[in-house]
Design a protein around this motif. Structure first.
Motif, PDB file in Angstrom:
ATOM      1  N   ASN A  45     -34.731  38.257 -48.340  1.00  0.00           N
ATOM      2  CA  ASN A  45     -33.993  39.463 -48.245  1.00  0.00           C
ATOM      3  C   ASN A  45     -34.469  40.554 -47.157  1.00  0.00           C
ATOM      4  OD1 ASN A  45     -32.075  41.441 -48.795  1.00  0.00           O
ATOM      5  ND2 ASN A  45     -32.717  41.561 -50.889  1.00  0.00           N
ATOM      6  N   THR A  46     -34.347  40.087 -46.015  1.00  0.00           N
ATOM      7  CA  THR A  46     -35.288  40.875 -44.830  1.00  0.00           C
ATOM      8  C   THR A  46     -34.293  40.502 -43.581  1.00  0.00           C
ATOM      9  OG1 THR A  46     -37.324  41.348 -43.607  1.00  0.00           O
ATOM     10  CG2 THR A  46     -36.651  39.079 -44.365  1.00  0.00           C
ATOM     11  N   PRO A  47     -34.597  41.175 -42.686  1.00  0.00           N
ATOM     12  CA  PRO A  47     -34.023  40.810 -41.200  1.00  0.00           C
ATOM     13  C   PRO A  47     -34.441  39.495 -40.423  1.00  0.00           C
ATOM     14  CG  PRO A  47     -34.434  43.293 -41.124  1.00  0.00           C
ATOM     15  CD  PRO A  47     -35.262  42.600 -42.375  1.00  0.00           C
ATOM     16  N   GLY A  48     -35.802  39.504 -40.595  1.00  0.00           N
ATOM     17  CA  GLY A  48     -36.381  38.301 -40.259  1.00  0.00           C
ATOM     18  C   GLY A  48     -37.349  37.564 -41.074  1.00  0.00           C
ATOM     19  N   TYR A  65     -28.372  42.290 -44.143  1.00  0.00           N
ATOM     20  CA  TYR A  65     -29.121  41.840 -45.397  1.00  0.00           C
ATOM     21  C   TYR A  65     -28.899  42.989 -46.501  1.00  0.00           C
ATOM     22  CZ  TYR A  65     -33.143  45.100 -44.842  1.00  0.00           C
ATOM     23  OH  TYR A  65     -33.786  46.168 -44.825  1.00  0.00           O
ATOM     24  N   LYS A  66     -28.610  44.249 -45.988  1.00  0.00           N
ATOM     25  CA  LYS A  66     -28.463  45.238 -47.074  1.00  0.00           C
ATOM     26  C   LYS A  66     -26.996  45.123 -47.567  1.00  0.00           C
ATOM     27  CE  LYS A  66     -28.962  47.391 -43.484  1.00  0.00           C
ATOM     28  NZ  LYS A  66     -29.017  46.884 -42.090  1.00  0.00           N
ATOM     29  N   PHE A  70     -22.835  40.135 -47.286  1.00  0.00           N
ATOM     30  CA  PHE A  70     -23.435  39.029 -46.615  1.00  0.00           C
ATOM     31  C   PHE A  70     -24.180  37.871 -47.650  1.00  0.00           C
ATOM     32  CE2 PHE A  70     -27.870  37.609 -45.262  1.00  0.00           C
ATOM     33  CZ  PHE A  70     -27.511  37.191 -44.052  1.00  0.00           C
ATOM     34  N   TRP A  71     -24.582  38.376 -48.663  1.00  0.00           N
ATOM     35  CA  TRP A  71     -24.889  37.292 -49.523  1.00  0.00           C
ATOM     36  C   TRP A  71     -24.152  36.639 -50.498  1.00  0.00           C
ATOM     37  CZ3 TRP A  71     -29.771  36.163 -48.859  1.00  0.00           C
ATOM     38  CH2 TRP A  71     -30.787  36.952 -48.224  1.00  0.00           C
ATOM     39  N   THR A  72     -22.943  37.316 -50.615  1.00  0.00           N
ATOM     40  CA  THR A  72     -21.970  36.488 -51.298  1.00  0.00           C
ATOM     41  C   THR A  72     -21.256  35.660 -50.366  1.00  0.00           C
ATOM     42  OG1 THR A  72     -20.343  38.574 -51.274  1.00  0.00           O
ATOM     43  CG2 THR A  72     -21.494  38.399 -53.099  1.00  0.00           C
ATOM     44  N   ASP A  73     -21.049  35.825 -48.996  1.00  0.00           N
ATOM     45  CA  ASP A  73     -20.403  35.024 -48.257  1.00  0.00           C
ATOM     46  C   ASP A  73     -21.278  33.719 -48.196  1.00  0.00           C
ATOM     47  OD1 ASP A  73     -18.443  36.608 -47.839  1.00  0.00           O
ATOM     48  OD2 ASP A  73     -18.981  37.262 -45.970  1.00  0.00           O
ATOM     49  N   LEU A  74     -22.793  34.058 -48.034  1.00  0.00           N
ATOM     50  CA  LEU A  74     -23.735  32.843 -47.836  1.00  0.00           C
ATOM     51  C   LEU A  74     -23.831  31.909 -48.987  1.00  0.00           C
ATOM     52  CD1 LEU A  74     -25.915  31.486 -46.518  1.00  0.00           C
ATOM     53  CD2 LEU A  74     -27.462  33.012 -47.341  1.00  0.00           C
ATOM     54  N   ALA A  75     -23.603  32.614 -50.208  1.00  0.00           N
ATOM     55  CA  ALA A  75     -23.647  31.909 -51.600  1.00  0.00           C
ATOM     56  C   ALA A  75     -22.316  30.893 -51.603  1.00  0.00           C
ATOM     57  CB  ALA A  75     -23.729  32.763 -52.700  1.00  0.00           C
ATOM     58  N   GLN A  76     -21.161  31.602 -51.356  1.00  0.00           N
ATOM     59  CA  GLN A  76     -20.191  30.467 -51.520  1.00  0.00           C
ATOM     60  C   GLN A  76     -20.040  29.324 -50.418  1.00  0.00           C
ATOM     61  OE1 GLN A  76     -17.157  34.133 -51.049  1.00  0.00           O
ATOM     62  NE2 GLN A  76     -16.392  33.590 -52.797  1.00  0.00           N
ATOM     63  N   PHE A 114     -40.365  42.679 -42.796  1.00  0.00           N
ATOM     64  CA  PHE A 114     -40.590  43.967 -42.952  1.00  0.00           C
ATOM     65  C   PHE A 114     -39.545  44.839 -42.323  1.00  0.00           C
ATOM     66  CE2 PHE A 114     -43.486  48.090 -42.324  1.00  0.00           C
ATOM     67  CZ  PHE A 114     -43.008  48.621 -43.463  1.00  0.00           C
ATOM     68  N   PRO A 115     -38.558  45.468 -42.938  1.00  0.00           N
ATOM     69  CA  PRO A 115     -38.392  45.802 -44.408  1.00  0.00           C
ATOM     70  C   PRO A 115     -37.882  44.560 -45.063  1.00  0.00           C
ATOM     71  CG  PRO A 115     -36.657  46.607 -43.172  1.00  0.00           C
ATOM     72  CD  PRO A 115     -37.453  46.238 -42.162  1.00  0.00           C
ATOM     73  N   ALA A 116     -38.092  44.797 -46.374  1.00  0.00           N
ATOM     74  CA  ALA A 116     -37.611  43.435 -47.198  1.00  0.00           C
ATOM     75  C   ALA A 116     -37.354  44.321 -48.758  1.00  0.00           C
ATOM     76  CB  ALA A 116     -38.955  42.476 -47.515  1.00  0.00           C
ATOM     77  N   ASN A 117     -36.013  43.730 -48.887  1.00  0.00           N
ATOM     78  CA  ASN A 117     -35.536  44.190 -50.327  1.00  0.00           C
ATOM     79  C   ASN A 117     -35.945  43.314 -51.512  1.00  0.00           C
ATOM     80  OD1 ASN A 117     -34.608  46.567 -49.185  1.00  0.00           O
ATOM     81  ND2 ASN A 117     -32.564  45.766 -49.171  1.00  0.00           N
ATOM     82  N   ASP A 118     -35.779  43.572 -52.675  1.00  0.00           N
ATOM     83  CA  ASP A 118     -35.887  42.867 -53.894  1.00  0.00           C
ATOM     84  C   ASP A 118     -34.840  41.898 -53.945  1.00  0.00           C
ATOM     85  OD1 ASP A 118     -35.890  42.015 -56.671  1.00  0.00           O
ATOM     86  OD2 ASP A 118     -37.515  43.621 -57.034  1.00  0.00           O
ATOM     87  N   PRO A 119     -35.434  40.528 -54.321  1.00  0.00           N
ATOM     88  CA  PRO A 119     -34.142  39.364 -54.236  1.00  0.00           C
ATOM     89  C   PRO A 119     -33.328  39.344 -55.377  1.00  0.00           C
ATOM     90  CG  PRO A 119     -36.493  38.751 -54.363  1.00  0.00           C
ATOM     91  CD  PRO A 119     -36.634  39.969 -54.138  1.00  0.00           C
ATOM     92  N   LEU A 120     -34.044  39.836 -56.540  1.00  0.00           N
ATOM     93  CA  LEU A 120     -33.604  39.476 -57.852  1.00  0.00           C
ATOM     94  C   LEU A 120     -32.035  40.123 -58.046  1.00  0.00           C
ATOM     95  CD1 LEU A 120     -33.934  38.139 -60.619  1.00  0.00           C
ATOM     96  CD2 LEU A 120     -35.190  40.111 -61.629  1.00  0.00           C
TER      97      LEU A 120
END
Length: 516
Positions: A45-48, A65-66, A70-76, A114-120
Motif C-alpha cells: 500500500n505505497t507508490p513504490g 494507492y490512496k 485502485f484496490w477494488t479494481d485490482l482485487a476484481q 514511503f509513504p506507506a498506508n496500513d494494509p488491513l
C-alpha cells in the motif's frame, strides 16, 4: 486472453472442497510429478514497492494507492483471473540507512515504500467486490498487542467471510523501533521468542475463549451467547498477561490463514511450528530447495506436522510479452523509469549497509564488508549473465530497480512457464508470490500470457469455487488442521474446556500436591 469463465466467474480447482491441489502426487524424496500452482499477487500500500521509480511509468497507477477504487479494481481483476491471494507487504518505518544515519529523504523522494498506508483497512472493501480471492496482510507481533490484534483480525475475518490471511512478521527496521518507543530493535532471536508466546495468546483467544456452540442468537429467549460457553483465557506468561475473554465471537476461520516469511534459523523454526504458508526467496530453485527441505523437516520432526501442510511460496518477478524479444525490449523500456537513489535506499533498508560510503567503481565481490560481499557473491553465482562481471554500485542498482532482490524471469509465455515449472519441480515449492513492476501492467500481462500457458500444461486451476474460506481454498477446511500446533487450543461443542486446558489441569494439580 483471460482464463475461460463459467457463469461469469473463473471456474475452481478440481480438488475436494476446493482445496489447492499442490499437495497431490508427491513422488519420491518429496518431489512432485505434477502439481497445480498457487499464484499470489505481491503488492504493498505505497507508490513504490519493489521497483523504485516505476510509479511514474505511463502504464502505472500506483500513485493512486490512496484511492479505494485502485484496490477494488485490482482485487476484481485478480479474482476473475483465478489468483489465489493478494499478498500485501508492509513496513512500520522508513528505509533510512542510505546516506544516513536516519536519513529518509532518498526513499521519500523515490516513493520507495514511503509513504506507506496500513494494509488491513483495504480488505473489507476488496472482499465486498470479489468472490474467492484470499487477502494476506502483513502485521507485526513486535508492535501490536495480541489482545487488540486478535480483535482486529477477527473483525476482518468476519467481514471478508473468512478470506483473511495474516502474514506474521517480527519487524526488522531500526526506524520502526525508534518510533515505537525503543532505543533500538529487540534482538532478532528474542523477537521470535516473544512472537512464539504471542501466538499462544492469540490461539487461546481465537480458538479457546468461545466454545463452538457459544452463540445461539435465540430470538425467542433473547439469549445471544450462552453463559458458561465463553471463558477467560487467563494467560500469564513471560511477555504477556491477558485474562480475556476474546471480545469477538468466533469468525469463519477462527484463526486466520497463517502466512510467514522469516527464513533465518529462528524464523524457520517459528514457521515450521505456526505457518500454513511460508514465503521464501533465493536466486535459483536449487538454493530455494535447501530452505524448503529444512522447513519441511522441522515441521515433521519437531512439530509432528505433515510437511506438505506447510505451503512454500517463492517470490518471483516476471516480465512477459508475446515473444522473448518483446519481453527483453519491455525490460529495457522499464529500466528507463527506475530511480537509482530509491534502489540504494531499499538496499540499505534490507541489508543495513549504506552504499553511499563506497566509491562508484568498487567491486563488491571483494568488499571488506562481509554482509555485502556474501550477497553479491550469491548474485554473481546465480544471476544469469553475471559470470566474471564486476558487481559495482551501478550494477547493484540495475539489478534491484525491477523487482528488488527477487529473481527475474523475462521472456515469452513458454519461456516464463518453462522456468516456473522448473522452479516448482526442482525447489519442491507450491507456488509463487508474483511481484509487479507496474500496476496496472504486470498482472495484466501475467493474466494474458502466463496463466493460459500454465492452464494448458495443467499447472494452474481452471475452476474456482466461490464462497469458501482462505483455509478451505488451500487445505479443504476452514479450521486449523488437526496436526497444527494451534488446534490444541480449540474449544469444541460438548467439551468442558479446550483440549490444552484439559491436559494442563491434571499436571497443574499434580504440581500443587507435590509442592504441598
Amino acid at each position: 486472453m483471460a482464463p475461460s469463465k463459467q457463469n461469469g466467474t473463473v471456474a475452481a480447482s478440481s480438488t475436494q472442497n476446493g482445496a489447492a491441489s499442490s499437495t497431490q502426487n508427491h513422488g519420491e524424496n518429496g518431489g512432485s510429478r505434477k502439481k497445480q500452482l498457487i499464484l499470489n499477487a505481491f503488492v504493498m500500500n505505497t507508490p513504490g514497492h519493489l521497483s523504485p521509480g516505476l510509479w511514474k511509468h505511463p502504464r502505472n497507477k500506483t500513485d493512486q494507492y490512496k484511492k479505494l477504487s485502485f484496490w477494488t479494481d485490482l482485487a476484481q481483476l485478480l479474482d476473475k483471473a483465478g489468483f489465489h491471494a493478494m499478498f500485501i507487504a508492509d513496513t512500520l518505518g522508513a528505509y533510512d540507512v542510505y546516506k544516513g544515519p536516519a536519513n529518509f529523504e532518498p526513499a521519500l523522494s523515490a516513493g520507495a515504500q514511503f509513504p506507506a498506508n496500513d494494509p488491513l483497512y483495504l480488505v473489507p472493501a476488496m472482499a465486498a467486490v470479489t468472490k474467492s480471492i484470499i487477502f494476506g496482510v502483513t502485521i507485526s507481533t513486535t508492535y501490536n498487542q495480541p489482545y487488540a490484534l486478535a480483535r482486529r483480525l477477527s473483525t476482518v475475518d468476519h467481514l471478508s467471510e473468512g478470506r483473511l490471511g495474516w502474514n506474521i512478521v517480527t519487524s526488522y527496521l531500526e526506524s520502526a523501533a525508534r518510533n515505537h518507543g525503543l532505543d533500538t530493535q529487540v534482538e532478532h532471536d528474542k523477537r521470535y521468542e516473544i512472537a512464539d508466546e504471542y501466538m499462544d495468546v492469540v490461539y487461546k483467544l481465537w480458538e479457546g475463549s468461545w466454545r463452538d456452540d457459544a452463540v445461539i442468537a435465540d430470538r425467542e429467549s433473547g439469549i445471544y451467547a450462552v453463559t458458561g460457553r465463553v471463558r477467560n483465557i487467563d494467560h500469564n506468561g513471560t511477555y504477556f498477561k491477558v485474562p480475556g475473554p476474546h471480545f469477538c465471537e468466533p469468525s469463519p476461520q477462527r484463526t486466520p490463514l497463517l502466512f510467514q516469511a522469516g527464513t533465518s534459523g529462528a524464523g524457520r523454526n517459528f514457521g515450521a511450528k505456526h505457518a500454513e504458508a511460508i514465503f521464501v526467496g533465493a536466486q535459483t530453485p536449487e538454493k530455494v530447495r535447501a530452505t524448503v527441505d529444512a522447513i519441511r523437516k522441522l515441521a515433521a520432526e519437531e512439530y509432528g506436522r505433515d510437511p506438505y501442510h506447510v505451503k512454500i511460496i517463492a517470490g518471483i518477478s516476471v516480465i512477459v510479452a508475446e515473444t522473448d524479444e518483446a519481453a527483453q525490449a519491455k525490460q529495457e523500456e522499464l529500466l528507463k523509469y527506475g530511480d537509482r537513489e530509491g534502489a540504494l535506499a531499499l538496499f540499505g533498508g534490507w541489508t543495513g549497509v549504506d552504499l553511499s560510503k563506497f566509491t562508484d567503481d568498487e567491486d563488491f565481490r571483494f568488499s571488506k564488508v562481509p554482509s555485502v560481499r556474501s550477497i553479491v557473491e550469491r548474485w554473481n553465482e546465480t544471476v544469469p549473465g553475471s559470470a566474471n562481471l564486476n558487481w559495482t554500485k551501478s550494477r547493484i542498482v540495475d539489478f534491484l530497480m525491477l523487482g528488488g532482490m527477487m529473481p527475474k524471469i523475462i521472456g515469452g509465455p513458454k519461456t516464463v512457464v518453462d522456468q516456473l515449472e522448473k522452479w516448482a519441480e526442482v525447489a519442491d515449492i507450491d507456488g509463487f508470490n508474483l511481484s509487479h513492476i507496474t500496476n496496472p501492467g504486470s498482472f495484466e500481462d501475467i493474466i494474458e500470457y502466463v496463466i493460459p500457458e500454465l492452464q494448458k500444461r495443467g499447472l494452474f486451476r481452471t475452476e474456482v469455487k466461490e464462497g469458501i474460506t482462505a483455509r478451505e481454498t488451500l487445505f479443504g477446511q476452514s479450521g486449523l488442521l488437526p496436526d497444527h500446533y494451534g488446534s490444541r487450543f480449540h474449544w469444541a461443542t460438548g467439551d468442558d474446556a479446550p483440549k490444552e486446558v484439559s491436559e494442563e489441569e491434571p499436571a497443574q494439580k499434580k504440581r500443587k500436591i507435590e509442592a504441598s
